[in-house]
Design a protein around this motif. Structure first.
Motif, PDB file in Angstrom:
ATOM      1  N   ARG A 223     -84.749  -5.411 -27.853  1.00 32.43           N
ATOM      2  CA  ARG A 223     -85.745  -5.167 -26.811  1.00 32.43           C
ATOM      3  C   ARG A 223     -85.082  -5.187 -25.434  1.00 32.43           C
ATOM      4  O   ARG A 223     -84.203  -6.016 -25.165  1.00 32.43           O
ATOM      5  N   ASN A 225     -86.127  -5.303 -21.319  1.00 29.35           N
ATOM      6  CA  ASN A 225     -87.192  -5.488 -20.331  1.00 29.35           C
ATOM      7  C   ASN A 225     -86.899  -4.636 -19.103  1.00 29.35           C
ATOM      8  O   ASN A 225     -86.525  -5.116 -18.035  1.00 29.35           O
ATOM      9  N   ALA A 228     -90.543   1.712 -17.937  1.00 28.42           N
ATOM     10  CA  ALA A 228     -90.609   2.923 -18.751  1.00 28.42           C
ATOM     11  C   ALA A 228     -89.945   4.089 -18.042  1.00 28.42           C
ATOM     12  O   ALA A 228     -89.290   4.920 -18.676  1.00 28.42           O
ATOM     13  N   LEU A 231     -86.083   3.861 -18.444  1.00 22.36           N
ATOM     14  CA  LEU A 231     -85.641   4.225 -19.786  1.00 22.36           C
ATOM     15  C   LEU A 231     -85.862   5.703 -20.057  1.00 22.36           C
ATOM     16  O   LEU A 231     -85.060   6.359 -20.734  1.00 22.36           O
ATOM     17  N   TYR A 232     -86.940   6.248 -19.530  1.00 22.04           N
ATOM     18  CA  TYR A 232     -87.198   7.675 -19.718  1.00 22.04           C
ATOM     19  C   TYR A 232     -86.082   8.506 -19.092  1.00 22.04           C
ATOM     20  O   TYR A 232     -85.622   9.498 -19.686  1.00 22.04           O
ATOM     21  N   TYR A 280     -87.528   6.227 -27.272  1.00 16.27           N
ATOM     22  CA  TYR A 280     -87.747   4.808 -27.082  1.00 16.27           C
ATOM     23  C   TYR A 280     -89.170   4.465 -27.480  1.00 16.27           C
ATOM     24  O   TYR A 280     -90.034   5.326 -27.574  1.00 16.27           O
ATOM     25  N   ARG A 281     -89.399   3.182 -27.708  1.00 18.32           N
ATOM     26  CA  ARG A 281     -90.695   2.715 -28.183  1.00 18.32           C
ATOM     27  C   ARG A 281     -91.178   1.570 -27.316  1.00 18.32           C
ATOM     28  O   ARG A 281     -90.430   0.645 -27.007  1.00 18.32           O
ATOM     29  N   ASN A 282     -92.430   1.645 -26.913  1.00 15.83           N
ATOM     30  CA  ASN A 282     -93.049   0.614 -26.080  1.00 15.83           C
ATOM     31  C   ASN A 282     -93.547  -0.525 -26.960  1.00 15.83           C
ATOM     32  O   ASN A 282     -94.296  -0.320 -27.901  1.00 15.83           O
ATOM     33  N   SER A 286     -91.980  -4.282 -23.239  1.00 15.77           N
ATOM     34  CA  SER A 286     -90.541  -4.163 -23.455  1.00 15.77           C
ATOM     35  C   SER A 286     -90.297  -2.941 -24.344  1.00 15.77           C
ATOM     36  O   SER A 286     -91.221  -2.402 -24.944  1.00 15.77           O
ATOM     37  N   TYR A 287     -89.049  -2.524 -24.419  1.00 17.56           N
ATOM     38  CA  TYR A 287     -88.763  -1.250 -25.067  1.00 17.56           C
ATOM     39  C   TYR A 287     -87.553  -1.370 -25.984  1.00 17.56           C
ATOM     40  O   TYR A 287     -86.672  -2.201 -25.787  1.00 17.56           O
ATOM     41  N   ARG A 288     -87.544  -0.512 -27.002  1.00 19.50           N
ATOM     42  CA  ARG A 288     -86.389  -0.361 -27.880  1.00 19.50           C
ATOM     43  C   ARG A 288     -85.933   1.096 -27.855  1.00 19.50           C
ATOM     44  O   ARG A 288     -86.766   2.003 -27.953  1.00 19.50           O
TER      45      ARG A 288
END
Length: 537
Positions: A223, A225, A228, A231-232, A280-282, A286-288
């Motif tokens: 994960r 922090n 978005a 990360l995008y 990526y996944r929300n 937090s994101y992966r």
């Protein structure tokens, strides 16, 4: 993680130079007046190799004709046996009390004849390296490559005196007929930067291989922090994140250069970029990172290496450690992820005789789990969730915790994880015999497979987070029902001994050897139960 090996320190208008290598545990000091010929004093010596060596190959013309380098712009050089080249980096400081730093990093792009696998590290030090000079001294600090990487920090201070100086870099390729001939070339890239290391390496992987099927692999990060938007941009706009997939032959060509971003990014891969989906996944703020690789061959070993570009030039970046993985046999299991209801599911499942479409297969499993969850959802409506803390069923956990735990457990038992690899931790399922009769009728697997059983921890998580009035219980110890329904996570193995969905805390318990002896239960025990006192499906 950034590693720098030797450190060059020039202070007081470059009147003194200290060289220190923390890994080799030696230190040398040079007292100088004008940075010309450098008298050498040595203390204390614990290794035989001298970092400062006189060089007789350079003369005044070499220094005068050195190729200029600029801050933040790496250069590439290709040299043959017995050849050398000289590059110069000019620096200046303002007329203030000021400390300046210049980070020097170097990568091997390619060794001739794949020398990294043919000779020892000591032999490589003798054959290839870099000499650094301050101004026109004929003494050099020699940098040796470690798995294709070398680095230095040069920093200097002035006492309200403007400083001008030059750092020279001489890549070398020693002559020897034992390993190569005059047609061979060694390729290097190196540069200085006042803001960051141009080339970096990290002993982490950034993303690990979660699972494979017969033609694809799925990687996922921890994960993060971050926002978005950030990360995008990393995933969709900059193009700075890249996955390199090698077969065993291709990996062998970079096996000795795994700390070299330049070597990895220049190497030939077996999977083109259009067969790699990066997203990526929300996860609740937090994101992966997620990477899905297609176009792989069944029962084949591959190596994945992630690189991350720095800046917009595409000429520098960070390389991460490799991960080895092997695809499964073809036609048995199929990887699914990004399900609408069972959003935490990301693993291979038994393929169905009813469809060859991955989207339809996901819908079959996902809709089945969602339909069963509807009954549990009605039960949760009877619980007073939106009340004061002292009126809740628990002061520690919430209804949301219970719902999440039950959902993850339900998805793990209604969407079995499939593998073609045999293990005493897994249960072999014949093509006509899934975990439940209802699931068998729904999916109708094409071939026999091994099921990676759910981790018992997910069942325990329901007991921990849901109201005690529900009466949920989990099988205990190594009784027969437990070992036919769940398994334990064993951290000593190189593979997942049980299947975890979501973020349940693993007990890291290791079952007794008796757990490997499995006896098939009567099929009546496998009747579908939406929820019951004993959580077994």
């Amino acid at each position: 993680m950034i590693y720098t090996l030797p450190v060059l320190l020039a202070t007081a208008a470059l009147s003194q130079l200290v060289v220190q290598d923390f890994e080799r545990d030696w230190q040398y000091k040079i007292g100088v007046e004008d940075m010309g010929e450098m008298p050498l004093t040595r203390y204390p010596q614990t290794k035989n190799r001298l970092p400062l060596v006189p060089r007789d190959t350079l003369d005044a013309d070499d220094f005068a004709n050195a190729i200029e380098m600029t801050d933040g712009s790496p250069v590439e050089v290709s040299i043959g046996p017995g050849e050398h080249a000289l590059y110069r980096f000019d620096f200046t400081t303002p007329n203030v009390s000021y400390i300046s730093l210049h980070y020097f990093t170097a990568n091997v792009i390619e060794y001739p004849l794949n020398m990294s696998r043919l000779v020892s590290d000591e032999a490589l030090d003798d054959l290839f390296g870099l000499n650094l000079y301050i101004n026109d001294t004929t003494y050099a600090v020699t940098e040796f490559f470690e798995e294709g990487y070398a680095s230095d920090i040069v920093y200097y201070s002035n006492n309200y005196v403007a400083l001008n100086g030059t750092i020279y870099v001489e890549p070398y390729f020693q002559t020897t007929s034992r390993y190569f001939d005059q047609t061979d070339q060694a390729k290097f890239t190196f540069g200085f930067s006042s803001s960051e290391l141009i080339y970096q390496w990290d002993n982490g992987t950034l993303a690990d291989v979660v699972d494979t099927d017969g033609s694809s692999a799925f990687l996922q990060s921890s994960r993060y922090n971050v926002s978005a938007d950030s990360l995008y941009r990393i995933v969709n706009e900059t193009g700075s994140l890249k996955l390199h997939v090698f077969d065993e032959d291709g990996f062998g060509k970079v096996a000795g250069l795994l700390k070299s971003w330049a070597a990895v990014t220049a190497a030939q891969t077996v999977i083109s970029d259009d067969l790699i989906q990066v997203g990526y996944r929300n996860l609740s703020g937090s994101y992966r990172l997620q990477l899905y690789v297609e176009g792989l061959d069944p029962s084949t070993t591959y190596y994945s290496i992630l690189t991350f570009g720095l800046g917009n030039s595409g000429a520098s970046g960070t390389v991460y450690s490799p991960r080895k993985f092997t695809t499964q046999e073809g036609g048995v299991c199929e990887f699914i992820y990004d399900l609408e209801f069972c959003s935490n599911v990301a693993y291979s499942v038994p393929r169905s005789n009813l469809t060859d479409n991955n989207r339809d297969l996901k819908l079959l499993y996902d809709a089945y789990a969602a339909a069963i969850y509807a009954n549990f959802s009605l039960l949760m409506q009877q619980v007073s969730c939106d009340v004061s803390l002292d009126s809740r069923y628990s002061p520690i956990v919430t209804c949301e915790d219970c719902e999440e735990a039950y959902k993850n457990w339900l998805c793990s038992v209604t969407i079995p994880r499939c593998t073609t690899n045999s293990s005493s931790y897994f249960i072999r399922r014949e093509a006509g015999e899934m975990r439940t009769e209802e699931l068998q009728n729904l999916i109708q697997p094409q071939r026999s497979y091994y099921e990676v059983l759910p981790c018992i921890d997910m069942c325990n998580e329901i007991v921990r987070t849901c109201p005690a009035s529900f009466g949920f219980q989990c099988p205990q110890n190594n009784d027969t029902i437990l070992m036919m329904s769940y398994n334990y996570y064993n951290s000593d193995t190189s593979y997942d001994t049980c299947n975890i969905v979501g973020d349940a805390v693993l007990q890291l318990a290791k079952p007794d050897d008796s757990s490997a002896q499995r006896v098939l239960l009567d099929k009546k025990l496998w009747g579908m139960i939406a929820f019951t006192t004993l959580l077994v499906l």
